[in-house]
Design a protein around this motif. Structure first.
Motif, PDB file in Angstrom:
ATOM      1  N   HIS A   1      57.607  60.210  24.934  1.00 29.98           N
ATOM      2  CA  HIS A   1      57.095  58.893  25.298  1.00 29.98           C
ATOM      3  C   HIS A   1      55.857  58.604  24.455  1.00 29.98           C
ATOM      4  O   HIS A   1      55.353  59.486  23.744  1.00 29.98           O
ATOM      5  CB  HIS A   1      56.717  58.849  26.786  1.00 29.98           C
ATOM      6  N   ALA A   2      55.382  57.387  24.539  1.00 30.84           N
ATOM      7  CA  ALA A   2      54.106  57.022  23.934  1.00 30.84           C
ATOM      8  C   ALA A   2      53.411  56.033  24.861  1.00 30.84           C
ATOM      9  O   ALA A   2      54.063  55.178  25.477  1.00 30.84           O
ATOM     10  CB  ALA A   2      54.314  56.412  22.554  1.00 30.84           C
ATOM     11  N   PHE A   3      52.098  56.165  24.957  1.00 27.38           N
ATOM     12  CA  PHE A   3      51.281  55.393  25.892  1.00 27.38           C
ATOM     13  C   PHE A   3      50.185  54.681  25.121  1.00 27.38           C
ATOM     14  O   PHE A   3      49.620  55.234  24.171  1.00 27.38           O
ATOM     15  CB  PHE A   3      50.684  56.330  26.942  1.00 27.38           C
ATOM     16  N   ALA A   4      49.887  53.452  25.509  1.00 27.10           N
ATOM     17  CA  ALA A   4      48.820  52.691  24.851  1.00 27.10           C
ATOM     18  C   ALA A   4      47.962  52.005  25.895  1.00 27.10           C
ATOM     19  O   ALA A   4      48.466  51.544  26.929  1.00 27.10           O
ATOM     20  CB  ALA A   4      49.409  51.645  23.908  1.00 27.10           C
ATOM     21  N   THR A   5      46.677  51.928  25.632  1.00 32.12           N
ATOM     22  CA  THR A   5      45.783  51.155  26.486  1.00 32.12           C
ATOM     23  C   THR A   5      45.595  49.760  25.894  1.00 32.12           C
ATOM     24  O   THR A   5      45.783  49.536  24.698  1.00 32.12           O
ATOM     25  CB  THR A   5      44.413  51.839  26.614  1.00 32.12           C
ATOM     26  N   LEU A   6      45.253  48.814  26.777  1.00 34.21           N
ATOM     27  CA  LEU A   6      45.018  47.434  26.392  1.00 34.21           C
ATOM     28  C   LEU A   6      43.740  46.941  27.054  1.00 34.21           C
ATOM     29  O   LEU A   6      43.336  47.461  28.100  1.00 34.21           O
ATOM     30  CB  LEU A   6      46.180  46.539  26.841  1.00 34.21           C
ATOM     31  N   ASP A   7      43.125  45.947  26.483  1.00 26.19           N
ATOM     32  CA  ASP A   7      42.011  45.265  27.118  1.00 26.19           C
ATOM     33  C   ASP A   7      42.594  44.280  28.134  1.00 26.19           C
ATOM     34  O   ASP A   7      43.302  43.345  27.743  1.00 26.19           O
ATOM     35  CB  ASP A   7      41.200  44.518  26.068  1.00 26.19           C
ATOM     36  N   PRO A   8      42.352  44.476  29.431  1.00 22.15           N
ATOM     37  CA  PRO A   8      42.959  43.590  30.432  1.00 22.15           C
ATOM     38  C   PRO A   8      42.672  42.108  30.190  1.00 22.15           C
ATOM     39  O   PRO A   8      43.492  41.253  30.536  1.00 22.15           O
ATOM     40  CB  PRO A   8      42.345  44.064  31.748  1.00 22.15           C
ATOM     41  N   ALA A   9      41.522  41.809  29.593  1.00 22.71           N
ATOM     42  CA  ALA A   9      41.176  40.406  29.344  1.00 22.71           C
ATOM     43  C   ALA A   9      42.036  39.785  28.247  1.00 22.71           C
ATOM     44  O   ALA A   9      42.123  38.560  28.135  1.00 22.71           O
ATOM     45  CB  ALA A   9      39.700  40.288  28.964  1.00 22.71           C
ATOM     46  N   SER A  10      42.710  40.637  27.455  1.00 23.57           N
ATOM     47  CA  SER A  10      43.445  40.123  26.299  1.00 23.57           C
ATOM     48  C   SER A  10      44.644  39.266  26.683  1.00 23.57           C
ATOM     49  O   SER A  10      45.158  38.510  25.858  1.00 23.57           O
ATOM     50  CB  SER A  10      43.895  41.274  25.397  1.00 23.57           C
ATOM     51  N   VAL A  11      45.127  39.386  27.948  1.00 21.29           N
ATOM     52  CA  VAL A  11      46.285  38.579  28.348  1.00 21.29           C
ATOM     53  C   VAL A  11      45.982  37.090  28.270  1.00 21.29           C
ATOM     54  O   VAL A  11      46.904  36.273  28.174  1.00 21.29           O
ATOM     55  CB  VAL A  11      46.785  38.942  29.761  1.00 21.29           C
ATOM     56  N   ARG A  12      44.712  36.731  28.310  1.00 23.67           N
ATOM     57  CA  ARG A  12      44.335  35.318  28.263  1.00 23.67           C
ATOM     58  C   ARG A  12      43.855  34.895  26.876  1.00 23.67           C
ATOM     59  O   ARG A  12      43.460  33.745  26.683  1.00 23.67           O
ATOM     60  CB  ARG A  12      43.262  35.017  29.309  1.00 23.67           C
ATOM     61  N   TYR A  13      43.886  35.803  25.910  1.00 23.54           N
ATOM     62  CA  TYR A  13      43.495  35.437  24.550  1.00 23.54           C
ATOM     63  C   TYR A  13      44.565  34.554  23.921  1.00 23.54           C
ATOM     64  O   TYR A  13      45.765  34.726  24.189  1.00 23.54           O
ATOM     65  CB  TYR A  13      43.309  36.673  23.673  1.00 23.54           C
ATOM     66  N   PRO A  14      44.176  33.613  23.059  1.00 26.85           N
ATOM     67  CA  PRO A  14      45.176  32.798  22.365  1.00 26.85           C
ATOM     68  C   PRO A  14      46.157  33.628  21.546  1.00 26.85           C
ATOM     69  O   PRO A  14      47.318  33.245  21.375  1.00 26.85           O
ATOM     70  CB  PRO A  14      44.332  31.887  21.471  1.00 26.85           C
TER      71      PRO A  14
END
Length: 307
Positions: free
Chosen positions: A196-209
């Motif tokens: 498998h492979a796992f990645a983290t994201l910035d939760p605020a990025s869902v609202r980025y253009p």
């Protein structure tokens, strides 16, 4: 000139609840009742739902023999049932209720034109997905290929609300995610004993253009990471392998698949979130006998296994 179709913030959850009530009244939505049990294994409290009425879903699909070789496959999304329509998400995607839902408010994010389910995800897919995930606490999942649990050939992403179980568990695999070993934003989870492979994201990025572009880049990095774990045989690329993808605003998990089922138990992407579905007591006993984590291992690849 046609107005661009765009999901307006704050509108999806009310639309989802309203359309669910309507679809239940008119019979378009046919929920499948389940008996939920917990099985603890390898540090995860797996949710196992016994859903014997899944046979109803199979009966609703036209038998392959009933169509001639020249007939196109039946596509429930073209045209879709208007009673299941929830919202326009973007110029490329719209949201539907899952007709045969086991989990309440199960949402499908469907491409407007026919694109094969196995086609790699792109920025438009992720932009639509994240526009919906920004609206309520949910888990996105994607089954790429029939061996990964895909039941329809038309590209569709899925979201189920959290918590995932009625017992109060938000997400069974969550305790393991805290142990992630990362190099930058990409890594693996020590408690998951399969490739498998796992990645983290910035939760605020869902609202980025540019949320879709950012997420697509992270997804591509996951595919590359899986390829680096072992080089697939016959020149296959990671995107050609069946795989499951789990997505939240905070992380992604990608798991290549080697098989659709173990013994008689089928597994889709939600299995890797810690939620398994069985048709009867015999299948539940199979999971109890093998152990849920072992079931996942047997439909995935060992970390050092060549394809």
């Amino acid at each position: 000139m046609e107005t661009a179709r765009q999901l307006q913030p704050g509108t999806l959850w009310p639309a989802l609840c309203k359309q669910t009530a309507h679809a239940l009244r008119c019979g378009a939505l046919q929920p499948i009742a389940s008996d939920e049990r917990l099985i603890e294994d390898a540090g995860v409290r797996f949710i196992v739902r016994e859903v014997s009425s899944l046979a109803r879903k199979d009966q609703a699909r036209p038998a392959p023999a009933a169509r001639s070789a020249a007939s196109p496959p039946v596509n429930p999304f073209l045209p879709h049932d208007p009673n299941l329509f929830v919202a326009d998400v973007s110029d490329t995607h719209f949201a539907l209720l899952n007709k045969f839902n086991v989990i309440d408010h199960h949402l499908l994010i469907v491409t407007r034109s026919f694109i094969r389910q196995e086609t790699p995800l792109n920025a438009a897919d992720f932009a639509a997905w994240f526009a919906c995930l920004a609206e309520f606490d949910g888990l996105g999942f994607y089954n790429s290929g029939s061996e990964a649990g895909a039941s329809q050939p038309h590209k569709h992403l899925q979201i189920v609300p959290l918590p995932l179980g009625t017992s109060g568990l938000r997400l069974p695999i969550e305790p393991l995610l805290n142990t992630a070993r990362l190099q930058g934003t990409i890594g693996t989870i020590p408690g998951l004993p399969f490739r498998h492979a796992f990645a983290t994201l910035d939760p605020a990025s869902v609202r980025y253009p540019d949320a879709g572009r950012i997420a697509e880049a992270r997804y591509r990095a996951l595919l590359d990471a899986v390829q680096r774990q072992t080089a697939p045989a016959n020149g296959e690329t990671p995107s050609q392998l069946p795989y499951n993808l789990l997505v939240t605003p905070s992380w992604m998990l990608l798991v290549p698949r080697s098989a659709e089922r173990v013994e008689s138990v089928a597994v889709n992407a939600l299995g890797f979130a810690g939620s398994l579905f069985v048709r009867d007591a015999a299948q539940r006993q199979t999971i109890e006998r093998l152990g849920p984590m072992n079931v996942l291992c047997r439909v995935a690849f060992a970390p050092d296994e060549d394809r």
